[in-house]
Write an enzyme that holds these catalytic residues in place. Structure first.
Site, mmCIF file in Angstrom:
data_model
loop_
_atom_site.group_PDB
_atom_site.id
_atom_site.type_symbol
_atom_site.label_atom_id
_atom_site.label_comp_id
_atom_site.label_asym_id
_atom_site.label_seq_id
_atom_site.Cartn_x
_atom_site.Cartn_y
_atom_site.Cartn_z
ATOM 1 N N ARG A 134 51.356 43.472 57.295
ATOM 2 C CA ARG A 134 50.190 42.756 56.730
ATOM 3 C C ARG A 134 50.675 42.008 55.493
ATOM 4 O O ARG A 134 51.499 42.527 54.748
ATOM 5 C CB ARG A 134 49.049 43.722 56.381
ATOM 6 C CG ARG A 134 48.285 44.209 57.616
ATOM 7 C CD ARG A 134 47.034 44.964 57.227
ATOM 8 N NE ARG A 134 45.973 44.090 56.771
ATOM 9 C CZ ARG A 134 44.821 44.546 56.254
ATOM 10 N NH1 ARG A 134 44.613 45.840 56.118
ATOM 11 N NH2 ARG A 134 43.887 43.709 55.867
ATOM 12 N N ASN A 146 41.439 40.580 46.110
ATOM 13 C CA ASN A 146 40.771 41.723 46.749
ATOM 14 C C ASN A 146 39.995 41.222 47.967
ATOM 15 O O ASN A 146 39.980 40.014 48.246
ATOM 16 C CB ASN A 146 39.851 42.422 45.736
ATOM 17 C CG ASN A 146 39.384 43.779 46.223
ATOM 18 O OD1 ASN A 146 40.192 44.593 46.682
ATOM 19 N ND2 ASN A 146 38.099 44.046 46.158
ATOM 20 N N LYS A 147 39.357 42.128 48.642
ATOM 21 C CA LYS A 147 38.629 41.800 49.879
ATOM 22 C C LYS A 147 37.728 40.593 49.701
ATOM 23 O O LYS A 147 37.063 40.447 48.664
ATOM 24 C CB LYS A 147 37.812 43.031 50.295
ATOM 25 C CG LYS A 147 37.029 42.931 51.572
ATOM 26 C CD LYS A 147 37.840 42.475 52.752
ATOM 27 C CE LYS A 147 39.019 43.361 53.063
ATOM 28 N NZ LYS A 147 39.978 42.716 54.018
ATOM 29 N N ASP A 182 44.150 44.406 46.065
ATOM 30 C CA ASP A 182 45.300 44.455 46.977
ATOM 31 C C ASP A 182 46.540 43.889 46.316
ATOM 32 O O ASP A 182 47.674 44.238 46.688
ATOM 33 C CB ASP A 182 44.989 43.691 48.264
ATOM 34 C CG ASP A 182 43.891 44.420 49.015
ATOM 35 O OD1 ASP A 182 42.721 44.219 48.674
ATOM 36 O OD2 ASP A 182 44.227 45.229 49.898
ATOM 37 N N ARG A 233 44.179 51.378 56.331
ATOM 38 C CA ARG A 233 44.058 50.139 55.555
ATOM 39 C C ARG A 233 43.789 50.531 54.100
ATOM 40 O O ARG A 233 43.569 51.705 53.786
ATOM 41 C CB ARG A 233 43.030 49.159 56.121
ATOM 42 C CG ARG A 233 41.856 49.692 56.869
ATOM 43 C CD ARG A 233 40.866 50.429 56.030
ATOM 44 N NE ARG A 233 40.504 49.688 54.856
ATOM 45 C CZ ARG A 233 40.096 50.226 53.754
ATOM 46 N NH1 ARG A 233 39.996 51.546 53.643
ATOM 47 N NH2 ARG A 233 39.773 49.497 52.708
ATOM 48 N N GLY A 234 43.822 49.526 53.232
ATOM 49 C CA GLY A 234 43.730 49.812 51.800
ATOM 50 C C GLY A 234 45.139 49.773 51.239
ATOM 51 O O GLY A 234 46.060 50.388 51.800
ATOM 52 N N ALA A 235 45.297 49.048 50.120
ATOM 53 C CA ALA A 235 46.645 48.746 49.620
ATOM 54 C C ALA A 235 47.546 49.979 49.425
ATOM 55 O O ALA A 235 48.657 50.029 49.974
ATOM 56 C CB ALA A 235 46.531 47.922 48.340
ATOM 57 N N GLN A 283 34.027 47.637 55.896
ATOM 58 C CA GLN A 283 34.645 48.790 55.242
ATOM 59 C C GLN A 283 33.655 49.494 54.306
ATOM 60 O O GLN A 283 33.785 50.683 54.046
ATOM 61 C CB GLN A 283 35.863 48.342 54.413
ATOM 62 C CG GLN A 283 37.061 47.903 55.230
ATOM 63 C CD GLN A 283 37.077 46.404 55.446
ATOM 64 O OE1 GLN A 283 36.028 45.773 55.498
ATOM 65 N NE2 GLN A 283 38.246 45.818 55.570
HETATM 66 O O1 MRU Z 1 41.663 44.725 54.524
HETATM 67 P P1 MRU Z 1 41.667 46.059 53.839
HETATM 68 O O2 MRU Z 1 40.560 46.949 54.264
HETATM 69 O O3 MRU Z 1 43.023 46.717 53.902
HETATM 70 O O4 MRU Z 1 41.428 45.675 52.323
HETATM 71 C C1 MRU Z 1 41.303 46.632 51.310
HETATM 72 C C2 MRU Z 1 40.557 46.069 50.161
HETATM 73 O O5 MRU Z 1 40.534 44.889 49.947
HETATM 74 C C3 MRU Z 1 39.826 46.987 49.284
HETATM 75 O O6 MRU Z 1 38.763 46.323 48.668
HETATM 76 C C4 MRU Z 1 40.554 47.679 48.221
HETATM 77 O O7 MRU Z 1 39.937 47.593 47.028
HETATM 78 C C5 MRU Z 1 41.923 47.388 47.921
HETATM 79 S S1 MRU Z 1 42.792 48.806 48.356
HETATM 80 C C6 MRU Z 1 42.250 50.074 47.322
#
Ligand code: MRU
Length: 363
Positions: free
Chosen positions: A96, A260-261, A250, A54-56, A209
């Site tokens: 996703r 973002n998250k 993201d 996971r993570g963009a 996370q």
């Molecule tokens: O749902 P995830 O764990 O894939 O989301 C990732 C995020 O939102 C992170 O905060 C992140 O900053 C973005 S990817 C570097």
């Protein structure tokens, strides 16, 4: 980054068996450090969907290698091969919805395969492109680290070398980005340079996370940190215990709205109210140059209710809410550009505005 003396990326192709893609299984962290083999397109698709990865940036790179694995599985040629490529690219897009790196990587793969009618050639080309995307993300993240370091250095000077307290949300470290990370890259650079830093790590419910992945990363790199419940940041900011908020993204619009998250927006509001700089670190592969309005144009993933009604820890999964209770699980939120002090990119730092982004990326 280093785990128990060995250097790791979050994803790599096996040196001896070029048909195996290996990833660090993020579902098992922090209690087990396990490597998972991806050998089919479906393996890569599921790894993205079930958040093994996971993570963009990592989602994008995994998708690229997933398309390579798809090429290994086919003997199609000519027009049939092109139909196969289109079908697999379209399928991968569904893994996703929110991180734009997914479509960024798929678009690159699609474009290098355009017109290719020989499958052996297609395999070579897609592997080379996936490797290039991976290396680009590593280089971009390191450049983000160098650019963001200047902010931390400045605060450290002003604080007469007392530890710089940085709050981060979710995991935007090397696990999310292949190497270095986005939000964590400047922190790693500062720590390696001997600048005293301390990181407030939001646990980041519901998937944790922060407490599972960011804390794991920082522990292995020896960076001082403290895990906090998600609702603690505002209090810390009111009491002068946060010098800087650093998060990843993201998907960021060409006007600087940052997706973002979930929970990031509330941190931005608290930072704004307390006049604390709120920076977003991201590679250009996380900028959606097509869209202007983050609220209407970014698809926000809604995830399984189970992630909220239950919590998973070292001893297993436990239920937190009464049987039958209705829950909601939005994966991301959008922080409006006006709350963002600046964007830290591979090309340097810019204001979170259309003009700022255009100037850096000549669009
Ligand atoms: O749902 P995830 O764990 O894939 O989301 C990732 C995020 O939102 C992170 O905060 C992140 O900053 C973005 S990817 C570097």
């Amino acid at each position: 980054m280093v785990i128990n003396g060995q250097n790791f990326h979050a994803i790599w192709v096996d040196n001896n068996k070029k048909d195996i893609v290996r990833v660090i299984d993020q579902q098992k962290l922090p209690f087990e450090f396990a490597i998972k083999n991806l050998v089919t397109f479906n393996d890569a698709f599921s790894a993205i969907k079930d958040m093994t990865v996971r993570g963009a940036p990592l989602i994008g790179v995994t998708a690229a290698y997933g398309l390579y694995l798809a090429m290994l599985s086919t003997t199609c040629k000519g027009a049939e091969l092109q139909l196969f490529i289109t079908a697999k690219c379209n399928e991968m897009e569904q893994a996703r919805p929110t991180a734009v790196n997914l479509s960024y990587a798929i678009t690159r793969i699609k474009s290098v395969l355009e017109g290719i009618d020989n499958v052996e050639r297609a395999r070579e080309i897609v592997l080379r492109e996936a490797d290039l995307i991976k290396q680009q993300e590593i280089d971009y993240c390191e450049a983000i680290g160098i650019a963001g370091l200047t902010l931390i250095e400045e605060i450290s000077r002003k604080k007469k070398r007392k530890p710089v307290n940085i709050l981060t949300h979710c995991n935007a470290g090397w696990l999310a980005c292949v190497d270095w990370g986005t939000a964590l890259a400047p922190i790693y650079k500062a720590h390696k340079k001997g600048i005293a830093v301390h990181v407030w790590v939001d646990e980041t419910r519901p998937r944790n996370q922060g407490s599972k992945l960011t804390a794991f990363e920082l522990m292995h790199e020896g960076v001082p940190h403290t895990v906090i419940p998600d609702n603690t940041g505002g209090h810390l900011m009111q009491h002068g215990m946060v010098d800087l908020v650093l998060v990843g993204s993201d998907r960021t619009t060409r006007t600087g709205d940052v997706c973002n998250k979930i929970g990031t927006y509330l941190k931005a509001l608290a930072a704004f109210d307390n006049r604390i700089p709120f920076y977003v670190a991201l590679p250009s592969s996380s900028i959606d140059f097509e869209i202007e309005n983050g609220f209407t144009n970014i698809p926000i993933e809604q995830r399984n209710a189970n992630e909220v009604s239950h919590i998973e820890g070292k001893e297993g999964k436990v239920q937190l809410v009464p049987n039958g209770c209705k829950v909601a699980n939005y994966g991301f939120d959008v922080t409006p550009a006006r709350l963002v002090t600046g964007l830290i990119t591979e090309k340097g730092i810019c204001p979170a505005t259309k003009e700022g982004i255009s100037a850096l990326f000549s669009i």
